[in-house]
Design a protein around this motif. Sequence first.
Motif, mmCIF file in Angstrom:
data_model
loop_
_atom_site.group_PDB
_atom_site.id
_atom_site.type_symbol
_atom_site.label_atom_id
_atom_site.label_comp_id
_atom_site.label_asym_id
_atom_site.label_seq_id
_atom_site.Cartn_x
_atom_site.Cartn_y
_atom_site.Cartn_z
ATOM 1 N N ALA A 71 0.839 -1.192 0.000
ATOM 2 C CA ALA A 71 0.000 0.000 0.000
ATOM 3 C C ALA A 71 0.870 1.236 0.000
ATOM 4 C CB ALA A 71 -0.869 0.013 1.255
ATOM 5 N N SER A 72 0.310 2.327 -0.517
ATOM 6 C CA SER A 72 1.027 3.599 -0.413
ATOM 7 C C SER A 72 -0.017 4.700 -0.323
ATOM 8 C CB SER A 72 1.921 3.802 -1.626
ATOM 9 O OG SER A 72 1.142 4.238 -2.716
ATOM 10 N N CYS A 73 0.402 5.872 0.100
ATOM 11 C CA CYS A 73 -0.513 7.007 0.121
ATOM 12 C C CYS A 73 0.324 8.279 0.139
ATOM 13 C CB CYS A 73 -1.418 6.936 1.345
ATOM 14 S SG CYS A 73 -2.694 8.197 1.304
ATOM 15 N N LEU A 74 -0.108 9.249 -0.663
ATOM 16 C CA LEU A 74 0.656 10.486 -0.810
ATOM 17 C C LEU A 74 0.009 11.581 0.024
ATOM 18 C CD1 LEU A 74 2.972 11.762 -2.444
ATOM 19 C CD2 LEU A 74 1.324 12.261 -4.244
ATOM 20 N N THR A 75 0.850 12.418 0.641
ATOM 21 C CA THR A 75 0.289 13.548 1.401
ATOM 22 C C THR A 75 -0.368 14.521 0.417
ATOM 23 O OG1 THR A 75 2.413 14.653 1.220
ATOM 24 C CG2 THR A 75 1.995 13.438 3.248
ATOM 25 N N SER A 76 -1.247 15.380 0.927
ATOM 26 C CA SER A 76 -1.961 16.256 -0.006
ATOM 27 C C SER A 76 -1.033 17.306 -0.609
ATOM 28 C CB SER A 76 -3.172 16.908 0.676
ATOM 29 O OG SER A 76 -2.800 17.364 1.941
ATOM 30 N N ASP A 77 0.124 17.591 0.029
ATOM 31 C CA ASP A 77 1.054 18.523 -0.622
ATOM 32 C C ASP A 77 2.002 17.791 -1.567
ATOM 33 O OD1 ASP A 77 2.763 17.197 1.024
ATOM 34 O OD2 ASP A 77 3.336 18.923 2.240
ATOM 35 N N SER A 78 1.767 16.485 -1.796
ATOM 36 C CA SER A 78 2.532 15.663 -2.738
ATOM 37 C C SER A 78 4.022 15.642 -2.446
ATOM 38 C CB SER A 78 2.318 16.156 -4.178
ATOM 39 O OG SER A 78 0.970 16.141 -4.483
ATOM 40 N N LYS A 79 4.401 15.699 -1.176
ATOM 41 C CA LYS A 79 5.838 15.694 -0.897
ATOM 42 C C LYS A 79 6.314 14.362 -0.317
ATOM 43 C CE LYS A 79 6.979 20.499 -0.562
ATOM 44 N NZ LYS A 79 6.839 21.651 0.332
#
Length: 1340
Positions: free
Chosen positions: A1198-1206
């Motif tokens: 699984a993965s997930c990106l922060t909303s600021d895409s950093k």
Amino acid sequence: MADRSAPGCHLRLEWVYGYRGHQCRNNLYYTAAKEIVYFVAGVGVVYSPREHRQKFYLGHQDDIISLALHPERVLVATGQVGKEPYICVWDSYTVQTVSVLKDVHTHGIACLAFDLDGQRLVSVGLDSKNTVCVWDWRKGKLLSMAPGHTDRIFDISWDLYQPNKLVSCGVKHIKFWSLCGNSLTPKRGVFGKTGDLQTILCLACARDEVTYSGALNGDIYVWKGINLVRTIQGAHAAGIFSMNACEEGFATGGRDGCVRLWDLNFKPITVIDLRETDQGYKGLSVRSVCWRGDHILVGTQDSEIFEIVVHERNKPFLIMQGHCEGELWALAVHPTKPLAMTGSDDRSVRIWSLIDHALIARCNMEEPIRCAAVSTDGIHLALGMKDGSFTVLRVRDMTEVVHIKDRKEAIHELKYSPDGNFLAVGSNDSSVDIYGVVQRYKKIGECIGSLSFITHMDWSSDSKYLQTNDGNGKRLFYRMPSGKEITSKEELKGVQWASWTCVSGVEVNGIWPKYSDINDINSVDANFIGQVMVTADDYGIVKLFRYPCLRKGAKFKKYLGHSAHVTNVRWSHDHQWVVSIGGADHSVFQWKFVPDRKLKDSLHIAPQESLVDSNSDESDSDQSDVPELDSEIEQETQITYRRQVYKEDLPQLKEQCKEKRKSAASKRRERAPGNSIRLHFVHGYRGYDCRSNLFYTQTGEIVYHVAAVGVVYNRQQNTQRFYLGHDDDILCLAIHPLKDYVATGQVGRDSSIHIWDTETIKPLSVLKGYHQYGVCAVDFSADGKRLASVGIDDNHTIVLWDWKKGEKLSAVRGSKDKIFVVKINPYMPEKLITVGIKHLKFWRRAGGGLIGRKGCIGAMGRTDTMMCAVYGWTEEMVFSGTSTGDVCIWRDVFLIKTVKAHDGPVFSMHALEKGFVTGGKDGVVALWDDTFERCLKTYAIKRAALAPGSKGLLLEDNPSIRAISLGHGHILVGTKNGEILEVDKSGPITLLVQGHMEGEVWGLATHPHLPICATVSDDKTLRIWDLSPSHCMLAVRKLKKGGRCCCFSPDGKALAVGLNDGSFLIVNADTLEDLVSFQHRKDVISEIRFSPGAGKYLAVASCDNFVDIYNVMSSKRVGICKGASSYITHMDWDIRGKLLQVNTGAKEQLFFEAPRGKKQTIPTLEVEKIGWASWTSVLGSCCEGIWPIIGEVTDVTASCLTSDSKVLATGDDFGFVKLFRYPAKGKFGKFKRYVAHSTHVTNVRWTYDDSLLVTVGGADTSLMLWTYEMEGHRDTRQCDSEESDLDSEEDGGYDSDVTRENEINYTIKALSTNIRPMFGIKPHLQQKEPTLDERQGVVR
């Protein structure tokens, strides 16, 4: 009568005929009580010549080959052979074990010797290095070990006049050892010109550094220091096997059959030639002498023991005889008298009196004897020989009647017919010959149906039929005396057999284990009247079964003593005794038969303790009459906790990928992210397969475990602190009596136990090196100094530790089946109990071993499966909870009564100052008085009783209770459903912590604008959790099937859930009530996503390789995405809601246009430019770096990106949560990694404002919240993150030598790392304080 239970009667060893003289020396002594101690086969024997009585020590399970007597002459040490041989120190008076020394030697223990004050014991192994070990035998502790010599060592002795000095001798050497600290250093003896270099067989130490030794040529060599100073030539005519020192001087015994006595300066006193005495014979060889006062004991090569009174030295008494070396196979019992006849490969036939326990006649034959039979009138004794002949003797004077040779191969079985007219002789030529007794043994018939050698035969009572067994396991029948084979079953219907000694046949099916080679049972004999039979097998075991015994795998009682194979076994004529004979140990054992009714009278005699149970492994009773195992326990016993790959394997796996590392090191790689996460809160408690793992600490906090985390929960503040020292599932937890330290044991290839402080959360000690696969139970002693642990290896090894020193004190194999609990006796830390599947054992420590006794149930029935146990108000009271809901009350090892406590298993018990509290599967907590007579109060765990301050909801009423603990005016309860509750004594119940139940958790979704998340699991529940500081479960709904995915709609009002049967639901996010449901697929729904913006479309991905697109408003399927070649794993929408990105199990990255589902091919560069509404994919160039070097072994799930895409967070199959910089381009990106989950992390999600990362761990059922911390905010914390795998290569510019040195692997096996700061020198390394004399250098 298909009764598969073990018979009620039993056997008691009454007499052993023989003495082990061959290949052993110095193994015969007088004890302080003037008894004689020696050994034969696997039994230590203490013989009292005055009373003509024997006592037996049965703690060994293979041949004993060495023996030493303690200087006080009460304790005896014996050593055995075997793959993992051990030494037992036992009391010759009580024949009970005092200490067991093990885990060091291999192959066998050749010699033993106590030092002058009896505190230390030295042993020599039979391994290739002939290892010498010095033990503190009472503690079972190895003080020192060193390789002894390249060749065999025959004798070793402490120098009784100089402390810390030893001498050993053997093949062509003698060595003088000094023990200094814990190191043993040898100096070789210098033979010089004084004598030839030759094999030294025995030795004795005298004053002034003088050592006397006996050599192979019959000379005595005298040493001063390490030099040979003189020889006494011709002391014996051949090798000197034994030398014994006493107050008067020395006694020596040799191969020449002489015993010589010498004074203290080794001047000859007298010589006794045993060959010349009445009982002597040519070739007599002395193996052991012991001189005490005016008595001398002599043991010979041929298994005799003589006692000589010095002033009548020409009249030695023969006090024990046995067969000489060679296999012993022939055994027959007299039909009317208490006599047994045996014949052996030593060519002698012997008659023993079972009443007088003595040899009454012997006769030497020309050939080795293989079988024997006595005629029905008791007049003739027939002997079958190895050369194919047989001889008949008259019993009364052993004169020959006839000698007949009709066969070339050995005669293995012969029997007289009941009417006395015929003798049947079975040979290895596969035939049986019938001879007429009255016609002077004329051959009158032949049976030739067998294709293999004849092994067993029985006549019918009317002498008209014979049944045979052969080497192929075939059972055949013949008509007598003609020998015609019978094939019709009809003819045999009513046949009564006169005896039953066959190993195959319906009547004896049960003697065979379920899987067995047909030839490993050598002999059977049935006692028709007592309805029991006895068997002898290749494993040295005599067993007692019921007769007839129809069903395979019947239960039995087993008796050890013979070391190798038991070749034959027979009942005496009146069934009072059983006689068994051992092949290689050529000994004769006589067992007393104790019938059922006598048992009751003998119950007050404590059962003989032994290291091996005297009942069969499954014993006690047949499985079929045990109540069905409770479903929960059944489930739990199925869990193996074995992993394909353990975290301990990581370094090796990385080594294997060295090439990849090198290539990775040469490229510039992204730095690890600056931000980090910190574990903040864990929802979950491990209740489904663990018990009694929940306690109050000193300060009133609550300590428990879930996944790989030890949790200390503060219920006032609703906060948690975490012990993160483990790296895999924790399976057990115990609290120190002072309630400040906790011990936790985990799963692992070499699994560890951590003892840590609940205040500072720091480890105090880590114990490793003894448990494979995992640790399933731990317990502290009442003084807190010791810790007991049980492993989940096949033998469920039990270890007792001194945990502060990290030292193993004792260990033993626990049980074949699972052990649930270990408890140390609070009054006597040397004793403990274990309970488990059909198991309750009382152990006591004996040196490095533990000696177990089964609980005695007496007439009460059978051992139930026990789930929990506590000690009561005195040291001998034990209370155990069974799988059927009873509480068993034990005094010492005896069951005194049972009390019905719960419906269904009693999973947990806790002892109070006055009384007890129990909890069971029925969801009831019961308080009892201190004798379990009255139940004072019960609390049912019900939703109605929940107090308003509860942090969540009870999933069901009366959940199964797995842990109970008391303190601070409350009862703490842990349930199978993963809930922790606090019961107030007045009734209200507060729910404190909860998590999912058993089953993997995969589905996770965070709310688009609130701090809440949803999870769905294989436990068939959908749950909503509050992530704000109140940390609790807000709502739960039971589903008809488990689910693997869920997703909130963009407005947060609806929640879509994909189920494992291919259907999915959309429910109201507040009430969890259904809005719609669909089923278009058969396979698991693996991912489900609302399109962004208005949430017009819902994409539903399944494991049958399709993605369905639904219009949410019209509730219709509008498109199907085809083209994936494997199941769908991940799915993301772009911002416009027009494009879907899909990952599959075949590692494909695919794109589909919505809503029709047309497949698109998009170049990599374009993909990066597309704005994605979310990023949870694990493929593509943007996240190439998240795949580890060992990507073949483990998956990023699984993965997930922060909303600021950093920052990209990932979860993988190893249980790691990692943070990467985004985009993670280039292989093997740098990361920060965190361990808390145990096996796979199945899903990770950031909350809507990135303040928390939420992760779920498949099988560990936990939901973990991590706070996200910006760079610069970090305070240093222990074990926060480990930087990535490949730091060092970053610097480059290494000098080549440094690089090489850097790659050398130093493997160090630290058994225990003590983490408390240590100062000073460890005691065993400290220099001894010099005494006054030493300081002043006084010379005496």
